[in-house]
Every structure is written in structure tokens, then in C-alpha cells.
Scaffold this motif. Structure first.
Motif, PDB file in Angstrom:
ATOM      1  N   GLY A   5     -37.539 -37.321 -39.519  1.00  0.00           N
ATOM      2  CA  GLY A   5     -37.710 -36.486 -40.945  1.00  0.00           C
ATOM      3  C   GLY A   5     -37.612 -37.321 -41.619  1.00  0.00           C
ATOM      4  N   GLY A   6     -37.189 -38.670 -41.222  1.00  0.00           N
ATOM      5  CA  GLY A   6     -37.371 -40.172 -42.947  1.00  0.00           C
ATOM      6  C   GLY A   6     -35.860 -40.208 -42.443  1.00  0.00           C
ATOM      7  N   ARG A   7     -34.646 -39.622 -42.277  1.00  0.00           N
ATOM      8  CA  ARG A   7     -33.146 -40.422 -42.797  1.00  0.00           C
ATOM      9  C   ARG A   7     -32.573 -40.476 -41.791  1.00  0.00           C
ATOM     10  NH1 ARG A   7     -31.021 -37.017 -47.624  1.00  0.00           N
ATOM     11  NH2 ARG A   7     -31.346 -34.769 -45.418  1.00  0.00           N
ATOM     12  N   MET A   8     -31.569 -41.211 -41.497  1.00  0.00           N
ATOM     13  CA  MET A   8     -30.479 -41.491 -40.568  1.00  0.00           C
ATOM     14  C   MET A   8     -29.396 -40.944 -40.821  1.00  0.00           C
ATOM     15  SD  MET A   8     -31.937 -45.294 -40.018  1.00  0.00           S
ATOM     16  CE  MET A   8     -31.517 -46.237 -42.090  1.00  0.00           C
ATOM     17  N   ARG A   9     -29.317 -41.162 -39.942  1.00  0.00           N
ATOM     18  CA  ARG A   9     -27.387 -40.040 -39.951  1.00  0.00           C
ATOM     19  C   ARG A   9     -26.229 -41.150 -41.091  1.00  0.00           C
ATOM     20  NH1 ARG A   9     -30.668 -38.273 -37.421  1.00  0.00           N
ATOM     21  NH2 ARG A   9     -29.774 -36.496 -35.698  1.00  0.00           N
ATOM     22  N   THR A 130     -24.725 -50.565 -37.993  1.00  0.00           N
ATOM     23  CA  THR A 130     -25.573 -51.263 -37.523  1.00  0.00           C
ATOM     24  C   THR A 130     -26.799 -50.983 -37.653  1.00  0.00           C
ATOM     25  OG1 THR A 130     -24.582 -53.755 -37.353  1.00  0.00           O
ATOM     26  CG2 THR A 130     -27.237 -53.641 -37.381  1.00  0.00           C
ATOM     27  N   VAL A 131     -28.043 -50.594 -37.799  1.00  0.00           N
ATOM     28  CA  VAL A 131     -28.001 -49.772 -37.410  1.00  0.00           C
ATOM     29  C   VAL A 131     -30.096 -50.024 -37.249  1.00  0.00           C
ATOM     30  CG1 VAL A 131     -27.350 -47.376 -37.712  1.00  0.00           C
ATOM     31  CG2 VAL A 131     -29.192 -48.611 -39.182  1.00  0.00           C
ATOM     32  N   LEU A 132     -30.827 -49.388 -35.932  1.00  0.00           N
ATOM     33  CA  LEU A 132     -32.474 -49.523 -35.581  1.00  0.00           C
ATOM     34  C   LEU A 132     -33.090 -48.468 -35.815  1.00  0.00           C
ATOM     35  CD1 LEU A 132     -34.418 -52.180 -34.905  1.00  0.00           C
ATOM     36  CD2 LEU A 132     -33.792 -51.825 -33.231  1.00  0.00           C
ATOM     37  N   TYR A 133     -34.607 -48.954 -36.958  1.00  0.00           N
ATOM     38  CA  TYR A 133     -35.191 -47.908 -36.769  1.00  0.00           C
ATOM     39  C   TYR A 133     -36.332 -48.471 -36.519  1.00  0.00           C
ATOM     40  CZ  TYR A 133     -38.485 -44.617 -38.697  1.00  0.00           C
ATOM     41  OH  TYR A 133     -40.168 -44.293 -38.486  1.00  0.00           O
ATOM     42  N   THR A 134     -37.180 -48.220 -34.982  1.00  0.00           N
ATOM     43  CA  THR A 134     -38.330 -48.721 -34.713  1.00  0.00           C
ATOM     44  C   THR A 134     -39.194 -48.904 -35.607  1.00  0.00           C
ATOM     45  OG1 THR A 134     -39.030 -47.182 -32.877  1.00  0.00           O
ATOM     46  CG2 THR A 134     -37.131 -48.838 -32.445  1.00  0.00           C
ATOM     47  N   GLY A 135     -39.597 -47.458 -35.868  1.00  0.00           N
ATOM     48  CA  GLY A 135     -41.266 -47.148 -35.865  1.00  0.00           C
ATOM     49  C   GLY A 135     -41.459 -47.348 -34.939  1.00  0.00           C
ATOM     50  N   ASP A 136     -43.123 -47.481 -35.080  1.00  0.00           N
ATOM     51  CA  ASP A 136     -44.194 -47.285 -33.361  1.00  0.00           C
ATOM     52  C   ASP A 136     -43.840 -48.923 -33.627  1.00  0.00           C
ATOM     53  OD1 ASP A 136     -44.246 -44.809 -33.494  1.00  0.00           O
ATOM     54  OD2 ASP A 136     -46.204 -44.989 -35.381  1.00  0.00           O
ATOM     55  N   PHE A 137     -43.384 -48.659 -32.250  1.00  0.00           N
ATOM     56  CA  PHE A 137     -43.688 -49.794 -31.213  1.00  0.00           C
ATOM     57  C   PHE A 137     -43.955 -50.466 -30.244  1.00  0.00           C
ATOM     58  CE2 PHE A 137     -40.551 -50.833 -28.459  1.00  0.00           C
ATOM     59  CZ  PHE A 137     -40.045 -49.392 -28.044  1.00  0.00           C
ATOM     60  N   ARG A 138     -44.794 -51.636 -29.570  1.00  0.00           N
ATOM     61  CA  ARG A 138     -45.120 -51.721 -28.036  1.00  0.00           C
ATOM     62  C   ARG A 138     -44.064 -53.131 -28.166  1.00  0.00           C
ATOM     63  NH1 ARG A 138     -49.764 -52.063 -23.806  1.00  0.00           N
ATOM     64  NH2 ARG A 138     -48.572 -52.362 -22.519  1.00  0.00           N
ATOM     65  N   LEU A 139     -43.958 -53.299 -27.858  1.00  0.00           N
ATOM     66  CA  LEU A 139     -43.041 -54.439 -27.056  1.00  0.00           C
ATOM     67  C   LEU A 139     -43.344 -54.576 -25.443  1.00  0.00           C
ATOM     68  CD1 LEU A 139     -40.343 -54.419 -29.851  1.00  0.00           C
ATOM     69  CD2 LEU A 139     -42.253 -55.780 -29.809  1.00  0.00           C
ATOM     70  N   ALA A 140     -43.753 -55.610 -25.461  1.00  0.00           N
ATOM     71  CA  ALA A 140     -43.582 -55.961 -23.840  1.00  0.00           C
ATOM     72  C   ALA A 140     -41.944 -56.282 -23.410  1.00  0.00           C
ATOM     73  CB  ALA A 140     -44.062 -57.300 -23.529  1.00  0.00           C
ATOM     74  N   VAL A 335     -25.303 -47.098 -29.668  1.00  0.00           N
ATOM     75  CA  VAL A 335     -23.886 -45.896 -29.511  1.00  0.00           C
ATOM     76  C   VAL A 335     -24.872 -44.416 -28.909  1.00  0.00           C
ATOM     77  CG1 VAL A 335     -21.969 -45.212 -29.808  1.00  0.00           C
ATOM     78  CG2 VAL A 335     -22.176 -47.502 -30.644  1.00  0.00           C
ATOM     79  N   ASN A 336     -25.579 -44.999 -30.182  1.00  0.00           N
ATOM     80  CA  ASN A 336     -26.474 -43.498 -30.375  1.00  0.00           C
ATOM     81  C   ASN A 336     -28.119 -44.029 -30.516  1.00  0.00           C
ATOM     82  OD1 ASN A 336     -23.628 -41.393 -31.103  1.00  0.00           O
ATOM     83  ND2 ASN A 336     -24.383 -43.179 -32.951  1.00  0.00           N
ATOM     84  N   VAL A 337     -28.571 -42.807 -29.134  1.00  0.00           N
ATOM     85  CA  VAL A 337     -29.895 -43.222 -29.680  1.00  0.00           C
ATOM     86  C   VAL A 337     -30.371 -41.528 -29.863  1.00  0.00           C
ATOM     87  CG1 VAL A 337     -30.833 -42.768 -27.480  1.00  0.00           C
ATOM     88  CG2 VAL A 337     -32.797 -44.230 -28.768  1.00  0.00           C
ATOM     89  N   TYR A 338     -31.607 -42.228 -31.279  1.00  0.00           N
ATOM     90  CA  TYR A 338     -31.503 -40.804 -31.665  1.00  0.00           C
ATOM     91  C   TYR A 338     -34.183 -40.901 -31.480  1.00  0.00           C
ATOM     92  CZ  TYR A 338     -27.879 -40.244 -33.994  1.00  0.00           C
ATOM     93  OH  TYR A 338     -26.334 -40.318 -33.793  1.00  0.00           O
ATOM     94  N   PRO A 339     -34.098 -40.023 -30.693  1.00  0.00           N
ATOM     95  CA  PRO A 339     -36.019 -39.965 -30.250  1.00  0.00           C
ATOM     96  C   PRO A 339     -36.952 -39.720 -31.454  1.00  0.00           C
ATOM     97  CG  PRO A 339     -35.235 -38.361 -29.544  1.00  0.00           C
ATOM     98  CD  PRO A 339     -34.075 -39.478 -30.240  1.00  0.00           C
ATOM     99  N   ASN A 340     -37.452 -40.039 -32.336  1.00  0.00           N
ATOM    100  CA  ASN A 340     -38.885 -40.354 -33.573  1.00  0.00           C
ATOM    101  C   ASN A 340     -39.478 -38.966 -32.476  1.00  0.00           C
ATOM    102  OD1 ASN A 340     -37.187 -41.814 -34.504  1.00  0.00           O
ATOM    103  ND2 ASN A 340     -38.559 -43.197 -35.123  1.00  0.00           N
TER     104      ASN A 340
END
Length: 720
Positions: A5-9, A130-140, A335-340
Motif C-alpha cells: 500500500g505504500g506505507r510501513m507500520r 530498523t526496517v527493510l523494504y525490499t522492493g522487487d529483488f533478485r538476490l542469489a 521480527v516481522n515480515v510483511y509480504p508485498n
DNA sequence: GCGATCAGGT
DNA sequence: CACACCTGATCGC
């Protein structure tokens, strides 16, 4: 398709990749990459109006994304409000709440996402953790472990939440062949076709989206043939890409498009209209990059599949596979994960069910021994100072499952082999051997799932009967090159390369490379250099003399011949040279079981690809920022296209690097990016062409086999 | 005329 | 299967 939705908790006043609705009130905007589904509302009049009223509101993105965005006149109104942040350079942003006048500082770090040029993940550090937003990614696999800025000292940072690209978070997509494998497959297919004659051309049926550039640059670099595209002005400041694409239709590789390309192709015309040279009709094959995936127990992967007389599908993915996602998340352990993204046919709950076990909270619940400390630590993350940058390691080391970062330039040391970090040490070991790419980590966390067998579609294309045949053949001989030919056909011409990779269990006690070799094997590049020079075709029998092929396009069933050579050798020419005769219209390239095969692949030409792949990574992720010099400065780079790879390995101590980078805060304060001199800080990144982890999904050879391989290599013998 | 949405296509 | 688009039709302003 992102449903974020664009926003993080934690930081609801920031908007990422969404610019409509509530996001219209955000204090700052972030764009992870330039794909339309992440730009919703970005050019809407409502947002435009908002910008006009709120002069302090900015859009933050990577320099490449900014460049791509501003190439389109529709986004020009953003020009003065975009702040390009250097990748892997923490930046402090002061956010002002216009209503209350409240100010808040937040530190954001852009991390390479490997999805398309300019694509990044955002790591936010501020009052709410600290939070991480991955956007779309491809990482090995293992790449998270290589990211300095995800770490504090040697440990991975405490991350409250990850907003994760879960596009392929479904066990069915367990494995997707690595970038290198896919690239090599396509490369060999294209090579074998266009070397037949100058009238043989390849059309790459790529969608209108950024992300294929590394394919273009690698093909061009390898084959010395530029790729025809419709537009290239967006790359005007990216010499490494610009050099490899062209608007001159007189080339043998095309990625141009036309609304009705199908009709064009049927009329033996390229979408750009080209149909012949000097009156001689073109011989066109189309190659359509598509995502192919393989279940956990699927043994082989065809990287190229022939779908018609002159059409092929080639494996290609912008997104991480199921196992890559799990590797990534399992390393970070938020601690948490939220699927995009909710993969179709799945539900958000289902995805969370898969991901939750990889989170910290989960291990705390299920493994009481971690509880006290983890709790402690978590509360710490929430405090104002946030970043636990390497201060107190007293507890942490013991409490949280220690997950060690893999040093970038780590050559000989053996990493700690705690249970918790075993995958990682595997990773580093594989890196050890990265120079010949014989191994990688085992399949970590192999979970139960419903095997999708050989699945992978291609249905929607023309004829697909071929696939069955190939599947059989692949199953037949897992570890050697297969050349399929049809004895019933008099002529052949089309060729099909199906690169397959096999799976194999890894083994704990591997012989060490060092035992066999001195440690002066530095880079894959070196090894390639050694072997690469002369027409490598000769030694492996991959010469491409056009006359080995006739020009007819017959399809055929196939018999097969197994060649002991590496996948490399599977060349048309080889068929010819082996007197295999013209029947061989289908070539199946199989990567050998042990990655000994991969090794020769590398040395005999593949290594160039590896280098180039990292080249792509560097470009797209800007891990090698020197490449981006022109871009950073945002100066036009008139034809001075020097695609040369400067700045090779910058040796450095990884730990020191970590420390260094962490101190590197650049203040942004809603002004134009004032990155003082990005060049100076550079060494902390120190990524080189050779640090790309070895094939993510490669497998470890069994020790005995490996032992044997090493021995041979050390003795200078050829490996089959 | 524009944008948003949907259906349908690749 | 899925992506990341594109086109075209329809609706509302």
C-alpha cells in the motif's frame, strides 16, 4: 504484482512505491525502481498539486532510477524534487511534519536489489526501529550475507520488519536457474545462431520493461554484436549500457518491439521492419525470456526450450525464487515480515505461514533458550538511538542466533561453523572456490512442498511437442553434454540448447582448494584470461563455422549423443566436427553434475559471462560505484563510452569495511543530494567483478569428486 | 480531453 | 505459471 500500500507500520508518514490515496500526505517519497506497478500515482495531478504546496517533500531513489524516471517527460515535474541517493551510502533525512512542525531524522540506506537497473531496497533506521523494504529483488543465495550495510560488525543488524517481495514465495517456484546459467544458455543459443551467417539474426522478445539490460550488455560484450532497441536515450548517461545497444537496425541481435511484432515475425520481418540484407532474406529466430522454475526435487532444468520452428524460450527471472527468498529472510531474521505480493493461487496467510518460521519471533517462541536475550535485544532496537552499531556484543553474540556476515574478500579462512550459521559458512566456502565456481552452498532449508515436477510452462507458444522429448533426454543423462539429432532429417538448422542443471546433495567435509593450489588464483577473470584468448572454439570444438548448418528449419525428434565435454562444447560446430552430421538439430547442453562442468564452462568462455554478469550487477545495483561516475555526476557522456572495467579488486578487510561504512553518514536534509564525494568513500564497497557469489543454486560436488577435480586442476589437466 | 479502471493481449 | 507492460473500451469529471 506489488500490492504494497505504500506505507510501513513503523514509519507510516513515508510512502514507498505508491503515490496515491493516503500516500498523498506522506512526508517523503521513495521509489525502489522504475517499473510502472511501483509508480502508481506518481504522475497524478493530485500529487503534482501536493508537490506545489509542500516544497519540502522529496522523492528519494537511486541515481539510475532518477535518470530513468526523468527521461520520460511525464515525470519531468519531479526534476527538482528528486534526491538521488548513492547506493550503499547511509543518508540521513530530516523529515518535517508540516502540520505540527515536528522534525524527525531517519537514516536510509539503499541496497542493491538486482531486479533491474537502478533497483534498490531501502533500509530505514529511526526511532521506530530498523526496517527493510525490499522492493522487487533478485538476490542469489548468500548475497544478503555479503551486504556490509545489513550488518553491524560481523552480525546482521537487528531488523524489526521486512517488507518483502514475495512474488515467487510459493514452493512451486522452489528453484529458478541462476542468472549466470540463464545468461550462458541464451548466450550459447544466440552465438550458435548468429555465427551461421550474417543473415542469421536473433530477436529477443523482451517486454517493455527495464531489467533485460544485463542480457543485452552481456550478449554484446561476448559476441561483439550490439543489440538493436527502439529507444536508448534513457541510457545516455550509462555508458556501460549505451555502448551495447544501438538504434542501427543492421545488427544480428534485436530487442526492438512493435505492437504487432507477431505479424512481423510471421512475415519474416523484425519488429523494426528489417527483412533482408542485400536482398537476402533474414533467418530469424525469436527468443523469449520467461520465468521457468523447478520444484525442489526436480532434477534438471532446461534453460532454453524450443517452442516452435524458430522460436525459443529462455529462462530469465527478475525475482528471487522461493528458496532464494527463504535464504534471504532466513539470514536477516526480522521480527516481522510483511509480504508485498500475494502470489496468485495463494493467500497472504499462506505466505506468512511460510515466512514466519524464518523470523526471530518465531525462533524465540519455539526455542526458549533464545528468549531472554532476544527479548532484550529487541527492546533495544526500539530505543531512540536505534542502531546497535557494534557496541555491546556482550549478549548478542550469545543470544541471538549468530549469523555471520561473509566477508567479501575472504580467501582462505574457514568460517565458524556453528549450527546456526552453517549455510553461511558454506556460502563462504563456495566463495573460496569462487574462482572456478565449482561449488556453492547446499540447498538450505529444504522444506516440504508439493513438487511441481518438470512443470514450467511454455504452453502459450506455438508447438510445444518438443518439450517432452527433451525432458526424456535430460533425464537420461544428467551430467554430460547431450547432442540431440534426428537421424531422419537430412538437414538441420535450428538448434536448441537446453542447459540443464542437476541437483546434488552437498557435503560437509569438502577438500579444500588451497590444499591443491597456491592461493594466487585470484579471480575468475584471470582464469578466463588464460583460456579465453584464442578462438576458444577450437579446443572444445565449438567453432561456429556457418557451413556446418544448413538453412532449413526442420523440426525433428531427436536421438542423442553424449559428449564428455562440458556444456561449452555443445556447439553446432561440434556436431559437425564430430561427424555427427546434420541431423543434430537439437542440442541439449547439460551442466555436469559436479560443477566441474561449470568450471570448464567458465574457463572456456563462460567466465566472461560471469564477469559480465557481475558487471550487470554492478551496473544495476551500483555496487561498483566507479562505474556510475558519469551518472553520479549526471553529466552527459558523449560517446566516450569506455566500458572498460576499471577498479578491480580493492582488497580490504571486511570488518574494517563494515566499520568504515557505518560511519559514513551523509546528510541529506531535504536538500539536493549533497553527497560530498562519493568516490572517496568508495572502498568500503569494494565489490569487484569477482565477488559475485558463485552460482547460487550450484551444488557441492561430493568430496571425493572434488578432491579429484582439484588434483586434476592443479596438475593442469583438462576437466571433463 | 484526461485519468482511472477493466478486459484482453503479449 | 507468471511478469510488466500495452491497447482499447468504458465511465466519470
Amino acid at each position: 504484482m506489488s500490492s504494497f500500500g505504500g506505507r510501513m507500520r513503523e514509519y507510516p508518514w513515508l510512502s514507498i512505491d505508491r503515490f496515491d490515496r493516503e500516500n498523498l500526505r506522506a512526508r517523503a517519497y521513495f521509489l525502489s525502481h522504475c517499473h510502472k506497478d511501483h509508480m502508481k500515482g506518481l504522475r497524478a495531478p493530485s500529487l503534482k498539486r501536493r508537490l506545489e504546496c509542500s516544497l519540502k517533500v522529496h522523492l528519494y531513489c537511486s541515481p539510475v532510477t532518477k535518470e530513468l524516471l526523468l527521461t520520460s517527460p511525464k515525470y519531468k515535474f519531479w526534476e527538482n524534487r528528486i534526491v538521488a541517493l548513492e547506493v550503499e551510502t547511509p543518508a540521513q533525512i530530516s523529515l518535517l511534519d508540516e502540520a505540527s512542525g515536528e522534525k524527525e531524522d531517519i537514516v536510509v540506506t539503499l541496497l542493491p536489489a538486482g531486479h533491474c537497473p537502478g533497483s534498490v531496497m531501502f533500509l530505514f533506521q529511526g526511532q521506530n526501529g530498523t526496517v527493510l523494504y525490499t522492493g522487487d529483488f533478485r538476490l542469489a543465495k548468500g548475497e544478503a550475507a555479503r551486504m556490509e550495510l545489513l550488518h553491524s560488525g560481523t552480525r546482521v543488524k537487528d531488523i524489526q520488519s521486512v517488507y518483502l517481495d514475495t512474488t515467487f514465495c510459493d514452493p512451486r517456484f522452489y528453484q529458478i536457474p541462476s542468472r549466470e546459467e540463464c545468461l550462458n544458455g541464451i548466450l550459447e543459443l544466440v552465438r550458435s545462431w548468429i555465427t551461421l551467417s550474417r543473415y542469421h539474426v536473433v530477436w529477443l522478445n523482451c517486454k517493455a520493461a527495464y531489467g533485460y539490460e544485463y542480457l543485452f550488455t552481456n550478449l554484446s560484450e561476448e559476441l561483439g554484436v550490439k543489440v538493436h532497441v527502439n529507444k536508448l536515450d534513457m541510457f545516455k548517461n550509462m555508458p556501460e549500457i549505451l555502448y551495447h545497444v544501438t538504434t542501427d537496425r543492421h545488427t544480428q541481435i534485436h530487442a526492438c518491439r512493435h505492437p504487432r511484432d507477431d505479424d512481423y515475425l510471421r512475415g519474416n520481418r523484425l519488429p523494426c521492419g528489417m527483412t533482408s540484407r542485400n536482398g537476402t532474406p533474414l533467418r530469424i529466430i525469436s527468443v523469449k525470456p520467461s520465468t521457468m522454475w523447478f520444484g525442489e526435487r526436480t532434477r534438471k532444468t532446461n534453460i532454453i526450450v524450443r517452442t516452435g520452428e524458430s522460436s525459443y524460450r529462455a529462462c530469465f527471472s527478475f525475482h528471487s525464487s522461493y528458496s532464494e527468498i527463504k535464504d534471504f529472510l532466513g539470514y536477516i531474521r526480522p521480527v516481522n515480515v510483511y509480504p508485498n505480493v500475494v502470489p496468485v493461487g495463494s493467500t497472504a496467510d499462506e505466505v506468512v505461514k511460510i515466512l514466519k518460521p524464518l523470523c526471530k519471533s518465531y525462533s524465540i517462541n519455539s526455542e526458549p533458550k533464545y528468549k531472554p536475550l532476544g527479548t532484550l535485544k529487541r527492546s533495544r532496537t526500539m530505543d531512540l538511538t536505534d542502531t546497535d552499531e557494534g557496541s555491546d556484543d556482550l549478549f548478542d553474540t550469545e543470544l541471538t542466533p549468530v549469523r555471520h556476515k561473509i566477508p567479501k574478500h575472504h580467501v582462505e579462512t574457514t568460517l565458524p561453523e556453528t549450527k546456526a550459521s552453517s549455510e553461511n559458512s558454506e556460502g563462504s566456502r563456495s566463495e573460496n572456490m569462487g574462482s572456478y565456481k565449482a561449488t556453492t552452498m547446499p540447498m538450505t532449508s529444504q522444506v516440504d512442498f508439493i513438487d511441481c515436477e518438470e512443470s514450467n510452462g511454455e504452453d502459450d507458444d506455438e508447438e510445444s511437442e518438443k518439450n517432452t522429448v527433451w525432458a526424456q533426454v535430460v533425464a537420461h543423462n544428467p551430467d554430460s553434454t547431450l547432442i540431440l539429432g534426428n537421424p531422419n532429417e537430412e538437414v538441420h538448422s535450428d538448434l536448441t540448447c537446453a542447459l540443464t542443471s542437476s541437483q546434488q546433495e552437498s557435503n560437509a567435509d569438502m577438500p579444500q582448494w588451497d590444499v591443491f593450489f597456491k592461493r594466487d588464483i585470484k579471480t575468475t577473470d584471470d582464469s578466463s584470461e588464460n583460456e579465453d584468448h584464442p578462438p576458444s572454439s577450437i579446443d572444445v570444438g565449438r567453432s561456429q563455422s556457418p557451413n556446418l548448418f544448413s538453412d532449413s528449419d526442420s523440426l525433428s525428434d531427436s536421438t542423442h549423443i553424449s559428449s564428455q565435454n562440458s556444456s561449452q562444447s555443445t556447439h553446432i560446430s561440434e556436431q559437425g566436427s564430430q561427424g555427427l552430421d546434420s541431423q543434430a538439430d537439437t542440442v541439449l547442453i547439460t551442466s555436469q553434475q559436479t560443477h566441474g562442468a561449470d568450471f570448464s564452462f567458465l574457463n572456456k568462455g563462460g567466465s566472461r559471462v560471469t564477469v559480465s554478469v557481475s558487471h550487470f550487477m554492478a551496473m544495476d545495483n551500483q555496487t561498483e560505484s566507479h562505474r556510475w561516475k558519469p551518472l553520479e555526476q549526471n553529466k552527459p557522456c558523449p560517446g566516450n563510452i569506455d566500458s572498460d572495467l576499471k577498479g578491480k579488486n580493492q582488497e580490504m578487510n571486511a570488518e574494517a569495511g563494515a566499520a568504515q561504512t557505518q560511519n559514513m553518514l551523509i546528510e541529506v536534509n531535504n536538500e539536493k543530494s549533497k553527497t560530498p564525494n562519493p568516490e572517496l568513500e568508495r572502498d568500503s564497497q569494494s565489490s569487484s567483478d569477482f565477488e559475485i557469489p558463485s552460482t547460487p543454486d550450484a551444488e557441492l560436488p561430493r568430496p571425493d569428486k572434488l578432491h579429484c577435480l582439484y588434483k586434476k586442476l592443479a596438475a593442469g589437466e583438462t576437466i571433463y
